[in-house]
Design a protein around this motif. Structure first.
Motif, PDB file in Angstrom:
ATOM      1  N   VAL A  65       0.825  -1.207   0.000  1.00 43.34           N
ATOM      2  CA  VAL A  65       0.000   0.000   0.000  1.00 43.34           C
ATOM      3  C   VAL A  65       0.862   1.261   0.000  1.00 43.34           C
ATOM      4  CG1 VAL A  65      -1.642   1.346   1.377  1.00 43.34           C
ATOM      5  CG2 VAL A  65      -1.975  -1.118   1.102  1.00 43.34           C
ATOM      6  N   VAL A  66       1.873   1.296   0.860  1.00 36.08           N
ATOM      7  CA  VAL A  66       2.703   2.496   0.981  1.00 36.08           C
ATOM      8  C   VAL A  66       3.509   2.739  -0.283  1.00 36.08           C
ATOM      9  CG1 VAL A  66       4.675   3.501   2.203  1.00 36.08           C
ATOM     10  CG2 VAL A  66       2.797   2.468   3.492  1.00 36.08           C
ATOM     11  N   LEU A  67       4.067   1.688  -0.876  1.00 38.69           N
ATOM     12  CA  LEU A  67       4.823   1.866  -2.117  1.00 38.69           C
ATOM     13  C   LEU A  67       3.928   2.325  -3.267  1.00 38.69           C
ATOM     14  CD1 LEU A  67       7.306  -1.151  -2.043  1.00 38.69           C
ATOM     15  CD2 LEU A  67       7.770   1.265  -1.564  1.00 38.69           C
ATOM     16  N   ALA A  68       2.624   1.973  -3.182  1.00 39.38           N
ATOM     17  CA  ALA A  68       1.697   2.391  -4.231  1.00 39.38           C
ATOM     18  C   ALA A  68       1.228   3.829  -4.042  1.00 39.38           C
ATOM     19  CB  ALA A  68       0.486   1.454  -4.258  1.00 39.38           C
ATOM     20  N   LEU A  69       1.115   4.282  -2.773  1.00 47.25           N
ATOM     21  CA  LEU A  69       0.522   5.585  -2.494  1.00 47.25           C
ATOM     22  C   LEU A  69       1.519   6.650  -2.037  1.00 47.25           C
ATOM     23  CD1 LEU A  69      -2.713   4.445  -0.590  1.00 47.25           C
ATOM     24  CD2 LEU A  69      -2.472   5.033  -3.006  1.00 47.25           C
ATOM     25  N   ARG A  70       2.719   6.259  -1.679  1.00 43.01           N
ATOM     26  CA  ARG A  70       3.718   7.207  -1.194  1.00 43.01           C
ATOM     27  C   ARG A  70       5.022   7.028  -1.972  1.00 43.01           C
ATOM     28  NH1 ARG A  70      -0.422   8.611   0.641  1.00 43.01           N
ATOM     29  NH2 ARG A  70      -0.949   9.070   2.820  1.00 43.01           N
ATOM     30  N   SER A  71       5.831   8.065  -1.980  1.00 42.20           N
ATOM     31  CA  SER A  71       7.120   7.984  -2.674  1.00 42.20           C
ATOM     32  C   SER A  71       8.127   7.214  -1.831  1.00 42.20           C
ATOM     33  CB  SER A  71       7.660   9.389  -2.950  1.00 42.20           C
ATOM     34  OG  SER A  71       8.040  10.031  -1.739  1.00 42.20           O
ATOM     35  N   ARG A  72       9.097   6.609  -2.503  1.00 44.42           N
ATOM     36  CA  ARG A  72      10.133   5.882  -1.772  1.00 44.42           C
ATOM     37  C   ARG A  72      10.958   6.829  -0.912  1.00 44.42           C
ATOM     38  NH1 ARG A  72      12.462   1.464  -6.202  1.00 44.42           N
ATOM     39  NH2 ARG A  72      10.453   0.411  -6.556  1.00 44.42           N
ATOM     40  N   HIS A  73      11.105   8.073  -1.362  1.00 49.57           N
ATOM     41  CA  HIS A  73      11.850   9.057  -0.582  1.00 49.57           C
ATOM     42  C   HIS A  73      11.164   9.311   0.753  1.00 49.57           C
ATOM     43  CE1 HIS A  73      14.187  12.615   0.455  1.00 49.57           C
ATOM     44  NE2 HIS A  73      13.055  13.266   0.644  1.00 49.57           N
ATOM     45  N   ALA A  74       9.835   9.399   0.745  1.00 52.01           N
ATOM     46  CA  ALA A  74       9.089   9.633   1.986  1.00 52.01           C
ATOM     47  C   ALA A  74       9.241   8.457   2.941  1.00 52.01           C
ATOM     48  CB  ALA A  74       7.617   9.876   1.676  1.00 52.01           C
ATOM     49  N   VAL A  75       9.270   7.250   2.397  1.00 48.84           N
ATOM     50  CA  VAL A  75       9.441   6.063   3.228  1.00 48.84           C
ATOM     51  C   VAL A  75      10.838   6.053   3.849  1.00 48.84           C
ATOM     52  CG1 VAL A  75       9.489   3.552   3.261  1.00 48.84           C
ATOM     53  CG2 VAL A  75       7.773   4.746   1.890  1.00 48.84           C
ATOM     54  N   ALA A  76      11.857   6.338   3.033  1.00 49.24           N
ATOM     55  CA  ALA A  76      13.235   6.338   3.526  1.00 49.24           C
ATOM     56  C   ALA A  76      13.434   7.408   4.596  1.00 49.24           C
ATOM     57  CB  ALA A  76      14.199   6.553   2.369  1.00 49.24           C
ATOM     58  N   ALA A  77      12.783   8.570   4.408  1.00 49.86           N
ATOM     59  CA  ALA A  77      12.932   9.675   5.366  1.00 49.86           C
ATOM     60  C   ALA A  77      12.368   9.321   6.733  1.00 49.86           C
ATOM     61  CB  ALA A  77      12.245  10.920   4.821  1.00 49.86           C
ATOM     62  N   ALA A  78      11.388   8.419   6.761  1.00 52.40           N
ATOM     63  CA  ALA A  78      10.769   8.039   8.034  1.00 52.40           C
ATOM     64  C   ALA A  78      11.723   7.263   8.932  1.00 52.40           C
ATOM     65  CB  ALA A  78       9.518   7.209   7.773  1.00 52.40           C
ATOM     66  N   PHE A  79      12.785   6.704   8.357  1.00 54.66           N
ATOM     67  CA  PHE A  79      13.736   5.911   9.129  1.00 54.66           C
ATOM     68  C   PHE A  79      15.115   6.557   9.163  1.00 54.66           C
ATOM     69  CE2 PHE A  79      10.537   3.092   7.373  1.00 54.66           C
ATOM     70  CZ  PHE A  79      10.201   2.291   8.443  1.00 54.66           C
ATOM     71  N   ALA A  80      15.164   7.873   8.925  1.00 54.84           N
ATOM     72  CA  ALA A  80      16.447   8.539   8.682  1.00 54.84           C
ATOM     73  C   ALA A  80      17.269   8.775   9.942  1.00 54.84           C
ATOM     74  CB  ALA A  80      16.216   9.861   7.957  1.00 54.84           C
ATOM     75  N   THR A  81      16.641   8.954  11.104  1.00 57.35           N
ATOM     76  CA  THR A  81      17.381   9.334  12.305  1.00 57.35           C
ATOM     77  C   THR A  81      17.074   8.385  13.464  1.00 57.35           C
ATOM     78  OG1 THR A  81      15.651  10.799  13.167  1.00 57.35           O
ATOM     79  CG2 THR A  81      17.217  11.749  11.583  1.00 57.35           C
ATOM     80  N   ARG A  82      17.979   8.370  14.434  1.00 54.61           N
ATOM     81  CA  ARG A  82      17.758   7.562  15.635  1.00 54.61           C
ATOM     82  C   ARG A  82      16.554   8.072  16.424  1.00 54.61           C
ATOM     83  NH1 ARG A  82      23.766   6.459  18.285  1.00 54.61           N
ATOM     84  NH2 ARG A  82      24.615   5.233  16.521  1.00 54.61           N
ATOM     85  N   ARG A  83      16.347   9.377  16.398  1.00 60.86           N
ATOM     86  CA  ARG A  83      15.206   9.949  17.111  1.00 60.86           C
ATOM     87  C   ARG A  83      13.894   9.400  16.554  1.00 60.86           C
ATOM     88  NH1 ARG A  83      11.663  14.252  16.821  1.00 60.86           N
ATOM     89  NH2 ARG A  83      11.147  15.249  18.813  1.00 60.86           N
TER      90      ARG A  83
END
Length: 303
Positions: A65-83
């Motif tokens: 669902v997420v790969l169909a409705l959201r960009s891969r960049h947005a997905v990668a950004a969600a896991f970008a930091t330890r915080r």
């Protein structure tokens, strides 16, 4: 991402958008209300095993669902930091607690307490908003919260114990919603992150159950396997419907519609599954329903 919605004029495209939103929201709350029927069909499977399947199949469905409705960049950004990873660890713990307790409570005959928890939840959200978001309580909101407290207190007085199932469900989902609101996380990406974080543990549990010889999947027929695999859709589909409904409706409308789910759960518990609804329950629910009516009328008028 969704397009901007037209302004509320009451005619033309907005009317169509509102009708669509009502259908989406109704689908979400109706599905959540009926979900105990699904979990009751799995009553012979341990709650922890159902939970593990719910996580694994939800993760697989949410990836699609997420790969169909959201960009891969947005997905990668969600896991970008330890915080961000730390944030997801906390929300994962909260939502997992809510899911597991819901499954266990439904399958051990506590649906009345489940429905009470989700009736209390909107008023818990009000209190959390005051404590953590510096929101102010208006007169009717104070009355609504006071009535909810009286409702819980009446149950404690009658039974001699706290309705811990109701309170844990309400508080776990309340704090979960609070953290999501403060962080402004995309609901789809957030659910994907949360299910992915616990998926290794869920897979390990299912492998251990299978190797130990008591795992249900693959050993009790295709019907049960299909039901366990459907846990992903049972989890993700109403959430997606809710998200699209919330985009198209006023907050007050969503607030009123959310009582549909616990009402269905209460009716199922009492009428279909024969759970007790005592005078103490009637008194407690009466206080809480009155509080919700006061709260909803205030929200409706202010918006």
């Amino acid at each position: 991402m969704s397009k901007a919605l037209p302004s509320s004029t009451g005619t033309g495209p907005w009317r169509n958008t509102t009708v669509t939103g009502l259908l989406y929201a109704f689908g979400a709350f109706f599905t959540w209300g009926l979900s105990p029927i699904y979990f009751k069909a799995l009553v012979d499977v341990p709650a922890t095993e159902i939970m593990a399947h719910r996580v694994v199949w939800s993760a697989l469905l949410m990836i699609v669902v997420v790969l169909a409705l959201r960009s891969r960049h947005a997905v990668a950004a969600a896991f970008a930091t330890r915080r961000q990873l730390g944030f997801y660890a906390v929300t994962t713990l909260l939502v997992s607690t809510n899911w597991l307790l819901f499954i266990w409570a439904v399958n051990t005959g506590h649906m009345v307490q489940v429905s009470l928890g989700y009736y209390i939840n909107p008023l818990v959200n009000v209190v959390l908003g005051v404590l953590f978001l510096h929101e102010r309580l208006e007169g009717r909101q104070k009355l609504a919260v006071a009535l909810a407290v009286l409702g819980v207190a009446s149950l404690v007085a009658a039974a001699g114990t706290l309705p811990w199932i109701s309170l844990t469900l309400a508080l776990s989902f309340g704090f979960y919603a609070l953290m999501r609101k403060k962080a402004g996380i995309d609901p789809l990406i957030g659910l994907l992150a949360e299910t992915l974080m616990i998926t290794p543990l869920a897979i390990g549990y299912l492998v251990w159950a299978d190797l130990s010889g008591w795992g249900s999947f693959g050993s009790a027929g295709l019907g049960l396997d299909a039901l366990l695999a459907a846990a992903g859709a049972v989890t993700a589909v109403p959430l997606i419907l809710f998200m699209y409904g919330a985009q198209r409706l006023k907050l007050s409308t969503i607030g009123l519609m959310q009582y549909l789910a616990p009402t269905i759960q209460l009716l199922l518990g009492v009428a279909l599954y024969g759970e007790a609804f005592t005078t103490a329950h009637a008194l407690a629910f009466g206080f809480i329903w009155t509080g919700l009516a006061v709260y909803s009328s205030q929200a409706f008028r202010s918006r």
